[in-house]
Design an enzyme around this catalytic site. Structure first.
Site, PDB file in Angstrom:
ATOM      1  N   SER A 129       0.831  -1.211   0.000  1.00  0.00           N
ATOM      2  CA  SER A 129       0.000   0.000   0.000  1.00  0.00           C
ATOM      3  C   SER A 129       0.860   1.253   0.000  1.00  0.00           C
ATOM      4  CB  SER A 129      -0.873  -0.017   1.257  1.00  0.00           C
ATOM      5  OG  SER A 129      -1.467   1.239   1.458  1.00  0.00           O
ATOM      6  N   TYR A 154      -2.075   0.092  10.053  1.00  0.00           N
ATOM      7  CA  TYR A 154      -2.296  -0.502   8.728  1.00  0.00           C
ATOM      8  C   TYR A 154      -1.015  -0.394   7.884  1.00  0.00           C
ATOM      9  CZ  TYR A 154      -3.902  -0.907   3.895  1.00  0.00           C
ATOM     10  OH  TYR A 154      -4.029  -1.269   2.583  1.00  0.00           O
TER      11      TYR A 154
END
Ligand SMILES: NC(=O)c1ccc[n+]([C@@H]2O[C@H](COP(=O)([O-])OP(=O)(O)OC[C@H]3O[C@@H](n4cnc5c(N)ncnc54)[C@H](O)[C@@H]3O)[C@@H](O)[C@H]2O)c1
Length: 327
Positions: A129, A154
């Site tokens: 990501s 995350y």
């Protein structure tokens, strides 16, 4: 080619399955269909795949060692893996941190452990990501930049996935590629992301929450461009580096345009045909002000060439949203 595709009922997984099936691949889809967002949307995506010849589905949790080992034992013909199943979302990692550890870290290791035993495995591609860039200030974000400052759990789990992957490439020689996706949007998109939330609220006449008082930029990337980059990566397993490094590569998949959030909202308003009522709010913890992908390496090695501007992609998202929700 037989592809194990995790997260097949998810947003990117669904579109990836469609593209793989269109080019005649056999796809074994895996997903636990959890309720992080409306499982009816996952079921609707899956229903569209299940009619296709070449597609089969197994509902399982990728962190369940026995289930994953049994799956892989059962399917020694798997030669490529696309691993997209994860606990996504920056903001939810403040609410339910353990879901990120289980799905993103434990799940990734369970899958790597099982797949390294596959006799024909050629390539294992996994989703990283743009969140790994965290507090980096240098723009655009390059795969050559250090990424030591994740600002959310995350982002930290995605960075950990990259490091774990490097170690597997080193120890077992498994060719692995990590793809850092930048704010993906498009039809069948995720209900926890801006395009979906804003569209839903504008259509309901509710105010849209705009963080950092609108002073945000995102590299919004249309789903078709992401899938094209993903398949290009899948077909190009990294070789062991000329300097003896293990066969592990990381690429940015972004649109290479950093858009003002307010411009994105203006295009959304135009596509919907209504003005948004805006609620200006401070920056959220764990969020970043700007993302912008340097895609030089992806262009060079993968031939990646994103084609969809937000002026084209946003109306396509809105058209799908209206059709799906009948509004
Ligand atoms: N959409 C984006 O903008 C974006 C940006 C960067 C990275 N990513 C990454 O891309 C991947 C796909 O994202 P997406 O947007 O399609 O998200 P998504 O939530 O729509 O898809 C993920 C799927 O994985 C499944 N899943 C989650 N945990 C699981 C588990 N333990 N076992 C089995 N299945 C599980 C979910 O049910 C879901 O269907 C994720 O790894 C995400 O972190 C997405």
């Amino acid at each position: 080619m037989t592809v194990l595709l995790t997260g097949a009922a998810g947003f990117i997984g669904y579109h990836t399955a469609v593209a793989l099936l269109a080019r005649g691949e056999t796809v074994i889809g895996v997903d636990n269909l959890n309720d992080y967002y409306d499982p009816a949307l996952k079921a609707a995506r899956l229903q569209r795949l299940e009619g296709s010849a070449g597609f089969s589905f197994r509902r399982l949790d990728i962190a369940d060692r026995d289930a994953v080992a049994a799956l892989v034992d059962d399917l020694p013909e798997i030669d490529r893996v696309i691993h997209l199943a994860a606990q996504a979302g920056v903001r939810y990692s403040l609410v339910n941190p353990y879901a990120y550890i289980r799905s993103n870290i434990e799940g990734h290791v369970v899958l790597l452990e099982a797949c390294r035993r596959l006799p024909r495995l050629e390539h294992f591609v996994y989703a990283s990501s743009s969140s790994v860039y965290g507090a980096n200030r240098k723009l655009p974000f390059s795969v050559d930049d250090r990424v030591d400052t994740p600002v959310s759990l995350y982002g930290a789990t995605k960075k950990a996935m990259e490091e774990i992957s490097f170690s597997y490439a080193n120890v077992y020689g498994t060719p692995l590629t990590g793809l850092r996706f930048f704010t993906v949007y498009g039809p069948w998109g995720r209900p926890d992301m801006a395009a979906y939330i804003f569209t839903s609220k504008i259509l309901n006449g509710e105010p849209i929450p705009v963080f950092n008082y609108g002073d945000m930029r995102r590299d919004f990337t249309f789903i078709d461009d992401i899938v094209a980059g993903l398949l290009a990566a899948l077909d190009r397993p990294p070789a062991t580096g000329h300097n003896g490094l293990p066969p592990h590569a990381v690429y940015n998949l972004g649109n290479h345009r950093s858009e003002l959030l307010t411009d994105f909202i203006a295009i959304l308003e135009q596509a919907i045909g209504r003005k948004a009522e805006v609620e200006l709010l401070p920056m959220q913890i764990g969020d970043v002000k700007e993302t912008f992908a340097d895609i030089d390496a992806s262009r060079r090695d993968l031939g990646f060439s994103p084609k969809t501007a937000i002026s084209e992609g946003v109306p396509r998202f809105v058209a799908w949203y209206r059709d799906y929700h009948r509004v």
